[in-house]
Scaffold this motif. Structure first.
Motif, PDB file in Angstrom:
ATOM      1  N   UNK A  91      -7.934  14.845  10.304  1.00  0.00           N
ATOM      2  CA  UNK A  91      -7.001  15.323  11.326  1.00  0.00           C
ATOM      3  C   UNK A  91      -5.884  16.144  10.683  1.00  0.00           C
ATOM      4  N   UNK A  92      -5.314  15.639   9.579  1.00  0.00           N
ATOM      5  CA  UNK A  92      -4.232  16.355   8.907  1.00  0.00           C
ATOM      6  C   UNK A  92      -4.723  17.698   8.369  1.00  0.00           C
ATOM      7  N   UNK A  93      -5.852  17.683   7.671  1.00  0.00           N
ATOM      8  CA  UNK A  93      -6.392  18.932   7.131  1.00  0.00           C
ATOM      9  C   UNK A  93      -6.782  19.879   8.264  1.00  0.00           C
ATOM     10  N   UNK A  94      -7.355  19.343   9.338  1.00  0.00           N
ATOM     11  CA  UNK A  94      -7.754  20.195  10.458  1.00  0.00           C
ATOM     12  C   UNK A  94      -6.581  20.874  11.117  1.00  0.00           C
ATOM     13  N   UNK A  95      -5.447  20.185  11.233  1.00  0.00           N
ATOM     14  CA  UNK A  95      -4.255  20.807  11.822  1.00  0.00           C
ATOM     15  C   UNK A  95      -3.785  21.964  10.955  1.00  0.00           C
ATOM     16  N   UNK A  96      -3.765  21.754   9.638  1.00  0.00           N
ATOM     17  CA  UNK A  96      -3.338  22.829   8.730  1.00  0.00           C
ATOM     18  C   UNK A  96      -4.280  24.030   8.821  1.00  0.00           C
ATOM     19  N   UNK A  97      -5.573  23.774   8.823  1.00  0.00           N
ATOM     20  CA  UNK A  97      -6.541  24.873   8.899  1.00  0.00           C
ATOM     21  C   UNK A  97      -6.432  25.590  10.242  1.00  0.00           C
ATOM     22  N   UNK A  98      -6.202  24.850  11.321  1.00  0.00           N
ATOM     23  CA  UNK A  98      -6.066  25.480  12.635  1.00  0.00           C
ATOM     24  C   UNK A  98      -4.831  26.369  12.697  1.00  0.00           C
ATOM     25  N   UNK A  99      -3.711  25.905  12.135  1.00  0.00           N
ATOM     26  CA  UNK A  99      -2.502  26.731  12.118  1.00  0.00           C
ATOM     27  C   UNK A  99      -2.703  27.976  11.257  1.00  0.00           C
ATOM     28  N   UNK A 100      -3.436  27.843  10.173  1.00  0.00           N
ATOM     29  CA  UNK A 100      -3.750  29.015   9.358  1.00  0.00           C
ATOM     30  C   UNK A 100      -4.660  29.978  10.107  1.00  0.00           C
ATOM     31  N   UNK A 101      -5.559  29.429  10.911  1.00  0.00           N
ATOM     32  CA  UNK A 101      -6.512  30.275  11.643  1.00  0.00           C
ATOM     33  C   UNK A 101      -5.819  31.115  12.720  1.00  0.00           C
ATOM     34  N   UNK A 102      -4.756  30.589  13.335  1.00  0.00           N
ATOM     35  CA  UNK A 102      -4.076  31.322  14.400  1.00  0.00           C
ATOM     36  C   UNK A 102      -2.819  32.024  13.898  1.00  0.00           C
ATOM     37  N   UNK A 103      -2.569  31.986  12.588  1.00  0.00           N
ATOM     38  CA  UNK A 103      -1.389  32.639  12.047  1.00  0.00           C
ATOM     39  C   UNK A 103      -1.593  34.150  11.998  1.00  0.00           C
ATOM     40  N   UNK A 104      -0.508  34.844  11.699  1.00  0.00           N
ATOM     41  CA  UNK A 104      -0.560  36.304  11.590  1.00  0.00           C
ATOM     42  C   UNK A 104      -0.928  36.775  10.189  1.00  0.00           C
ATOM     43  N   UNK A 111      -9.131  32.638   4.834  1.00  0.00           N
ATOM     44  CA  UNK A 111      -9.387  31.370   4.134  1.00  0.00           C
ATOM     45  C   UNK A 111      -9.791  30.286   5.130  1.00  0.00           C
ATOM     46  N   UNK A 112      -9.090  30.190   6.263  1.00  0.00           N
ATOM     47  CA  UNK A 112      -9.412  29.161   7.262  1.00  0.00           C
ATOM     48  C   UNK A 112     -10.807  29.387   7.843  1.00  0.00           C
TER      49      UNK A 112
END
Length: 324
Positions: A91-104, A111-112
């Motif tokens: 869950x923790x890693x998934x949240x970080x990857x999701x935020x990276x995926x929708x970042x600018x 990477x995500x």
């Protein structure tokens, strides 16, 4: 006073509906023969299954003993611990990857996307075996300054990559790729207009995330996350191939001595059903709690509460920041 003439059809309609005795259509009672036939077939099949199981060569009296066997209970603890730790880390890693995926940031997005593509594409069992045999590629794990002789950590890979660590990495990294997509879908489900309205009243990104986005996204995130945790509880059985002691491995250890394979497997199956049922009940109450929180008068996503909050924020925060 004369009344205008009405069409004959209208008079006939009034007379037909207002009459004390009007002719009703006959009511035909529908006989659901299909329901009765299907019910009888299901009952017959269940009875046949019970009778067949009763005649099988299984010592049902030994199953309660195996349910409370120390080895089975130790495997039960190993299953629960591995599933909880792996799911929480995912869950923790998934949240970080999701935020990276929708970042600018395009590098973070790439990477995500590559992370999700890699760990979601490989089978879980293959990932567990790769981590467990990491010593074949790197006999020792070293951490230091590159291109120098300075080394901070130098340990044997076999000492670090235990059965628990290998199973944890295989399960957690695979699940984190799915959690990233679940979290990203939940964040994307929030209406963009609400985020823009929060920006217009001067809320910071952290305030928008905690007050507007997350309360609504959690209703989308929780159901699939609960289902994935149930799959994680059952997926820990794959760790038995590398010798990690969970329910399947515990059952195999017992049956290898007394050859009561079916009895020990049935005991493991009963424990799986118990922990999955408990997890399902917890998921149900968690989902209902978030639904109540959103629908109550002061809930974060209640339309009336949002309007009052926006009005209050407008009263103390300017729409346009003044420049000196």
């Amino acid at each position: 006073m004369s009344t205008p003439d009405r069409p004959a059809s209208a008079d006939a309609l009034v007379a037909d509906t207002a009459g004390p005795q009007r002719e009703l259509l006959p009511q035909v009672r529908v006989k659901h023969w299909g329901r009765w036939i299907s019910a009888v077939v299901i009952v017959v099949l269940l009875v046949a299954l019970v009778l067949g199981a009763a005649q099988g060569n299984i010592s049902y009296g030994d199953i309660p003993y195996y349910l409370v066997s120390p080895i089975i209970l130790k495997g039960l603890v190993g299953t629960i611990v591995l599933a909880v730790v792996a799911q929480a880390s995912a869950v923790v890693i998934g949240i970080v990857i999701a935020l990276m995926r929708i970042s600018k940031n395009p590098v973070a997005q790439a990477f995500a996307a590559a992370y999700t593509w890699l760990f979601r594409g490989l089978p879980v069992l293959l990932q567990i075996l790769l981590w467990y045999n990491l010593a074949l590629i790197f006999p020792r794990l070293q951490i230091g300054i590159p291109l120098t002789d300075v080394t901070f950590v130098d340990v044997s890979t076999n000492a670090v990559m235990t059965t628990f660590v290998a199973a944890f990495l295989g399960l957690a990294l695979n699940e984190s790729a799915y959690m990233a997509e679940i979290v990203r879908a939940g964040l994307k489900s929030v209406d963009r207009g609400q985020i823009e309205a929060a920006q217009s009243i001067g809320q910071t990104p952290m305030q928008r995330m905690s007050r507007i986005v997350l309360p609504q996204a959690m209703r989308i995130i929780i159901p699939p996350t609960g289902n994935d945790f149930i799959n994680m509880l059952k997926g820990t059985a794959m760790a038995s191939v590398i010798g990690y002691l969970e329910l399947i491995k515990a059952a195999n250890n017992i049956s290898s001595f007394n050859l009561q394979v079916m009895e020990t497997l049935i005991a493991a199956a009963i424990w799986y059903m118990v922990i999955v049922s408990v997890a399902s009940v917890g998921q149900y109450y968690l989902e209902r709690g978030f639904d109540r929180q959103d629908r109550r008068p002061g809930g974060p996503t209640n339309p009336r509460s949002l309007r009052r909050k926006v009005a209050a924020d407008l009263g103390r925060a300017p729409l346009v920041r003044s420049t000196p």
